[in-house]
Design a protein around this motif. Structure first.
Motif, PDB file in Angstrom:
ATOM      1  N   PRO A 194      -4.431  20.440   5.993  1.00 15.12           N
ATOM      2  CA  PRO A 194      -5.321  20.598   7.151  1.00 15.12           C
ATOM      3  C   PRO A 194      -6.672  19.894   7.054  1.00 15.12           C
ATOM      4  CG  PRO A 194      -4.280  22.690   6.642  1.00 15.12           C
ATOM      5  CD  PRO A 194      -3.909  21.748   5.537  1.00 15.12           C
ATOM      6  N   GLU A 195      -7.211  19.718   5.855  1.00 19.38           N
ATOM      7  CA  GLU A 195      -8.520  19.080   5.722  1.00 19.38           C
ATOM      8  C   GLU A 195      -8.469  17.564   5.950  1.00 19.38           C
ATOM      9  OE1 GLU A 195      -8.030  21.389   1.787  1.00 19.38           O
ATOM     10  OE2 GLU A 195      -6.686  20.908   3.466  1.00 19.38           O
ATOM     11  N   TYR A 196      -7.269  17.012   6.054  1.00 18.97           N
ATOM     12  CA  TYR A 196      -7.119  15.562   6.043  1.00 18.97           C
ATOM     13  C   TYR A 196      -6.286  15.098   7.235  1.00 18.97           C
ATOM     14  CZ  TYR A 196      -8.449  16.847   1.338  1.00 18.97           C
ATOM     15  OH  TYR A 196      -9.088  17.409   0.272  1.00 18.97           O
ATOM     16  N   LYS A 197      -6.321  13.792   7.495  1.00 14.93           N
ATOM     17  CA  LYS A 197      -5.539  13.218   8.587  1.00 14.93           C
ATOM     18  C   LYS A 197      -4.977  11.877   8.138  1.00 14.93           C
ATOM     19  CE  LYS A 197      -5.848  11.550  13.379  1.00 14.93           C
ATOM     20  NZ  LYS A 197      -4.525  12.119  13.746  1.00 14.93           N
ATOM     21  N   HIS A 198      -3.691  11.693   8.385  1.00 18.32           N
ATOM     22  CA  HIS A 198      -3.086  10.406   8.062  1.00 18.32           C
ATOM     23  C   HIS A 198      -3.387   9.397   9.159  1.00 18.32           C
ATOM     24  CE1 HIS A 198      -0.368   7.369   6.577  1.00 18.32           C
ATOM     25  NE2 HIS A 198       0.134   7.266   7.799  1.00 18.32           N
ATOM     26  N   LEU A 199      -3.838   8.224   8.749  1.00 15.48           N
ATOM     27  CA  LEU A 199      -4.100   7.121   9.672  1.00 15.48           C
ATOM     28  C   LEU A 199      -3.216   5.941   9.286  1.00 15.48           C
ATOM     29  CD1 LEU A 199      -8.006   7.226   9.721  1.00 15.48           C
ATOM     30  CD2 LEU A 199      -6.481   7.965  11.566  1.00 15.48           C
ATOM     31  N   PRO A 200      -2.234   5.569  10.097  1.00 16.43           N
ATOM     32  CA  PRO A 200      -1.492   4.336   9.804  1.00 16.43           C
ATOM     33  C   PRO A 200      -2.457   3.157   9.795  1.00 16.43           C
ATOM     34  CG  PRO A 200      -0.384   5.638  11.504  1.00 16.43           C
ATOM     35  CD  PRO A 200      -1.741   6.245  11.311  1.00 16.43           C
ATOM     36  N   ILE A 201      -2.428   2.369   8.747  1.00 19.99           N
ATOM     37  CA  ILE A 201      -3.386   1.263   8.655  1.00 19.99           C
ATOM     38  C   ILE A 201      -3.212   0.286   9.820  1.00 19.99           C
ATOM     39  CG2 ILE A 201      -1.935  -0.121   7.099  1.00 19.99           C
ATOM     40  CD1 ILE A 201      -4.559  -0.995   5.697  1.00 19.99           C
ATOM     41  N   ALA A 202      -1.988   0.158  10.315  1.00 18.69           N
ATOM     42  CA  ALA A 202      -1.736  -0.761  11.426  1.00 18.69           C
ATOM     43  C   ALA A 202      -2.347  -0.273  12.737  1.00 18.69           C
ATOM     44  CB  ALA A 202      -0.232  -0.967  11.609  1.00 18.69           C
ATOM     45  N   SER A 203      -2.721   1.005  12.792  1.00 22.75           N
ATOM     46  CA  SER A 203      -3.274   1.557  14.029  1.00 22.75           C
ATOM     47  C   SER A 203      -4.769   1.329  14.162  1.00 22.75           C
ATOM     48  CB  SER A 203      -2.992   3.068  14.099  1.00 22.75           C
ATOM     49  OG  SER A 203      -3.787   3.773  13.148  1.00 22.75           O
ATOM     50  N   LEU A 261       0.845  -1.191   0.000  1.00 23.48           N
ATOM     51  CA  LEU A 261       0.000   0.000   0.000  1.00 23.48           C
ATOM     52  C   LEU A 261       0.881   1.243   0.000  1.00 23.48           C
ATOM     53  CD1 LEU A 261      -2.761   1.492   0.483  1.00 23.48           C
ATOM     54  CD2 LEU A 261      -2.340   1.134   2.938  1.00 23.48           C
ATOM     55  N   CYS A 262       0.442   2.280  -0.696  1.00 26.94           N
ATOM     56  CA  CYS A 262       1.143   3.567  -0.685  1.00 26.94           C
ATOM     57  C   CYS A 262       0.174   4.615  -0.147  1.00 26.94           C
ATOM     58  CB  CYS A 262       1.605   3.945  -2.090  1.00 26.94           C
ATOM     59  SG  CYS A 262       2.671   5.406  -2.156  1.00 26.94           S
ATOM     60  N   ASN A 263       0.432   5.129   1.064  1.00 31.57           N
ATOM     61  CA  ASN A 263      -0.472   6.065   1.720  1.00 31.57           C
ATOM     62  C   ASN A 263       0.298   6.935   2.713  1.00 31.57           C
ATOM     63  OD1 ASN A 263      -2.965   7.231   2.630  1.00 31.57           O
ATOM     64  ND2 ASN A 263      -2.889   5.870   4.396  1.00 31.57           N
ATOM     65  N   PRO A 264       0.277   8.278   2.500  1.00 32.36           N
ATOM     66  CA  PRO A 264      -0.303   9.032   1.402  1.00 32.36           C
ATOM     67  C   PRO A 264       0.280   8.591   0.057  1.00 32.36           C
ATOM     68  CG  PRO A 264       0.222  10.509   3.216  1.00 32.36           C
ATOM     69  CD  PRO A 264       0.846   9.181   3.530  1.00 32.36           C
ATOM     70  N   HIS A 265      -0.555   8.698  -0.957  1.00 32.09           N
ATOM     71  CA  HIS A 265      -0.222   8.055  -2.215  1.00 32.09           C
ATOM     72  C   HIS A 265       0.649   8.937  -3.103  1.00 32.09           C
ATOM     73  CE1 HIS A 265      -0.630   6.152  -6.128  1.00 32.09           C
ATOM     74  NE2 HIS A 265      -1.008   5.061  -5.484  1.00 32.09           N
ATOM     75  N   ASN A 266       1.691   8.334  -3.608  1.00 28.78           N
ATOM     76  CA  ASN A 266       2.589   8.929  -4.590  1.00 28.78           C
ATOM     77  C   ASN A 266       2.404   8.156  -5.896  1.00 28.78           C
ATOM     78  OD1 ASN A 266       4.788   9.828  -6.109  1.00 28.78           O
ATOM     79  ND2 ASN A 266       6.333   8.921  -4.795  1.00 28.78           N
ATOM     80  N   PRO A 267       1.886   8.787  -6.976  1.00 29.93           N
ATOM     81  CA  PRO A 267       1.874  10.223  -7.226  1.00 29.93           C
ATOM     82  C   PRO A 267       0.526  10.931  -7.100  1.00 29.93           C
ATOM     83  CG  PRO A 267       1.637   9.098  -9.309  1.00 29.93           C
ATOM     84  CD  PRO A 267       1.697   8.020  -8.241  1.00 29.93           C
ATOM     85  N   VAL A 268      -0.582  10.216  -6.834  1.00 32.41           N
ATOM     86  CA  VAL A 268      -1.895  10.856  -7.003  1.00 32.41           C
ATOM     87  C   VAL A 268      -2.288  11.742  -5.826  1.00 32.41           C
ATOM     88  CG1 VAL A 268      -2.614   8.935  -8.463  1.00 32.41           C
ATOM     89  CG2 VAL A 268      -3.369   9.004  -6.065  1.00 32.41           C
ATOM     90  N   ILE A 294      -3.310 -12.143   3.281  1.00 31.53           N
ATOM     91  CA  ILE A 294      -2.339 -11.333   2.560  1.00 31.53           C
ATOM     92  C   ILE A 294      -1.672 -10.371   3.551  1.00 31.53           C
ATOM     93  CG2 ILE A 294      -1.990  -9.637   0.709  1.00 31.53           C
ATOM     94  CD1 ILE A 294      -2.931 -12.301  -0.355  1.00 31.53           C
ATOM     95  N   LEU A 295      -0.363 -10.426   3.642  1.00 37.25           N
ATOM     96  CA  LEU A 295       0.393  -9.516   4.495  1.00 37.25           C
ATOM     97  C   LEU A 295       0.391  -8.122   3.870  1.00 37.25           C
ATOM     98  CD1 LEU A 295       2.323  -9.202   6.979  1.00 37.25           C
ATOM     99  CD2 LEU A 295       4.204  -9.790   5.422  1.00 37.25           C
ATOM    100  N   ILE A 296       0.253  -7.093   4.701  1.00 41.95           N
ATOM    101  CA  ILE A 296       0.261  -5.710   4.221  1.00 41.95           C
ATOM    102  C   ILE A 296       1.614  -5.072   4.489  1.00 41.95           C
ATOM    103  CG2 ILE A 296      -0.771  -3.415   4.444  1.00 41.95           C
ATOM    104  CD1 ILE A 296      -3.326  -4.843   5.469  1.00 41.95           C
ATOM    105  N   CYS A 297       2.188  -4.485   3.463  1.00 41.15           N
ATOM    106  CA  CYS A 297       3.365  -3.622   3.612  1.00 41.15           C
ATOM    107  C   CYS A 297       2.913  -2.216   3.247  1.00 41.15           C
ATOM    108  CB  CYS A 297       4.500  -4.068   2.703  1.00 41.15           C
ATOM    109  SG  CYS A 297       5.918  -2.947   2.717  1.00 41.15           S
ATOM    110  N   SER A 298       2.922  -1.310   4.207  1.00 41.54           N
ATOM    111  CA  SER A 298       2.380   0.022   3.975  1.00 41.54           C
ATOM    112  C   SER A 298       3.497   1.051   3.907  1.00 41.54           C
ATOM    113  CB  SER A 298       1.400   0.379   5.104  1.00 41.54           C
ATOM    114  OG  SER A 298       0.702   1.564   4.810  1.00 41.54           O
TER     115      SER A 298
END
Length: 401
Positions: free
Chosen positions: A220-229, A178-185, A206-210
């Motif tokens: 400011p309108e957004y918040k990063h959430l680690p998928i493992a959290s 997984l790519c998050n925040p996503h590069n390049p979009v 399926i194992l996740i590598c993030s």
């Protein structure tokens, strides 16, 4: 617009306003890939490093270590691991333990280390496209197959096709990257999106590598959430890759880390690192410690500046080059430009390089349906960004006439 470049002099560091992101620093003759590859006369807004001085605290931290004249092998730095853990809790509301952290020289090395640890020959890995181009080298490096799942480009931005994602999982699929925040979009995936992807991976073992290297660069309108959290189950099924390199503009120091909360997975990775994955060097340790302990105020000011750059870039394109479609990035300092409506015979990368003298990233490198796209790096002084955009707009006007 003419850009007046000031040669960077470390002795003048104390005279510089570290929050003066408008200051243009000449990076030529410093072996900068970004500035040297295309030569004189080209404005480079391509490779993902920023044109801002790193925080003075980082430079001071490196200098303090240089004051000791011996650079021998070093043991694990427990204080550094505590500082990283504190950063995760304060910055991302994610409780991890210092022992969950495995240090490494880079996130790309981390992809390959993880795949080497948890796949066998001819297993398959899955990732979404378009995406950061080193993803495409993983399969060849590790003798595995790759399965790509296109993100859907809608009027509201890129979205996940969950049915397609699940349908493409094979009996031999082992890892989803997984790519998050996503590069390049530039997407910052929401909780429901992450939970749905996580549910699919758990259901199919399926194992996740993030890849979360841009996690601190969110608007400011957004918040990063680690998928493992998000849950205990996902914590045990996820390897998270992060670094201070994008956040504090220190990629050349090669410091990153994996957060592995599952002890079994962590032990497996530890057993496969010998002779393949080295720990970061002494100076990288010092830089990372200073960044995460003292860099928060600098980062807050950086995000304000990048946010304004983001707004001006999107507004400029929509006003002056409306043929180019752009979704306002939710995170990163990268924007993904759809130039396909311009019908440029040579492609937008070559066109803007030759006619505007602006170097961008060729979209085709990122896979998926990316023909006719380019990626632009707006992590630079605003006058440089606006000059590049002016040059691009003028080159289009001239081509139309």
């Amino acid at each position: 617009m003419h850009v007046y470049l000031t040669r960077y002099n470390p002795q003048r560091l104390n005279d510089m306003n570290e929050y003066d992101f408008d200051r243009v620093i000449d990076r030529r003759e410093t072996n900068s890939i970004k500035w040297d590859l295309f030569g004189e006369g080209i404005l480079p807004l391509w490779v993902a490093d920023m044109d801002f001085a790193s925080p003075t605290e980082i430079i001071s931290g490196i200098q303090a270590r240089l004051d000791h004249p011996i650079f021998g092998y070093q043991s694990q730095d427990a204080e550094l691991l505590d500082i990283i853990s504190d950063w995760m809790l304060v910055q991302h509301d994610w409780k991890i333990e210092p022992e969950d952290i495995l240090l490494m020289p880079g996130v790309v090395a981390g992809f390959n280390w993880m795949v080497r640890s948890f796949t066998e020959s001819n297993n398959s890995i899955i990732f979404q496209t378009p995406v950061y181009f080193p993803f495409f080298n993983i399969s060849q490096n590790n003798n595995v197959k790759q399965i790509t799942v296109p993100l859907k480009n809608t009027v509201n931005g890129y979205e996940i096709d969950y049915d397609d994602f699940e349908a493409k999982i094979r009996y031999d699929s082992r890892i989803f990257i997984l790519c998050n925040p996503h590069n390049p979009v530039g997407r910052v995936f929401r909780k429901k999106e992450l939970e749905r992807m996580g549910e699919i991976c758990l259901a199919h073992n399926i194992l996740i590598c993030s890849d979360e290297i841009h996690c601190d660069l969110v608007y400011p309108e957004y918040k990063h959430l680690p998928i493992a959290s998000l849950s205990e189950e996902l914590a045990k099924n996820t390897i998270t890759l992060m670094a201070p390199s994008k956040t504090f503009n220190i990629p050349g120091l090669h410091f990153s880390f994996a957060i592995v909360q599952n002890e079994i997975l962590r032990n497996k990775m530890t057993s496969t690192r010998n002779g393949i994955i080295e720990e970061p060097n002494i100076l990288a340790h010092s830089a990372a410690k200073a960044a995460y302990e003292y860099g928060r105020e600098w980062l807050e000011e950086l995000l304000k500046y990048l946010n304004q750059n983001r707004k001006e870039l999107v507004e400029f394109i929509r006003t002056n080059i409306p043929e180019i479609k752009v979704h306002s990035p939710e995170g990163t300092y990268l924007a993904w430009l759809d130039c396909s409506a311009l019908n440029l015979e040579a492609g937008p990368f070559k066109f803007f390089l030759e006619n505007a003298k602006v170097a961008l990233n060729d979209g085709e490198m990122f896979g998926g349906n990316s023909r006719g796209f380019v990626r632009i790096n707006f992590g630079c002084p605003r006058q440089v960004l606006l000059e590049a955009l002016d040059k691009m707009a003028i080159s289009i006007q001239q081509a139309e006439h």
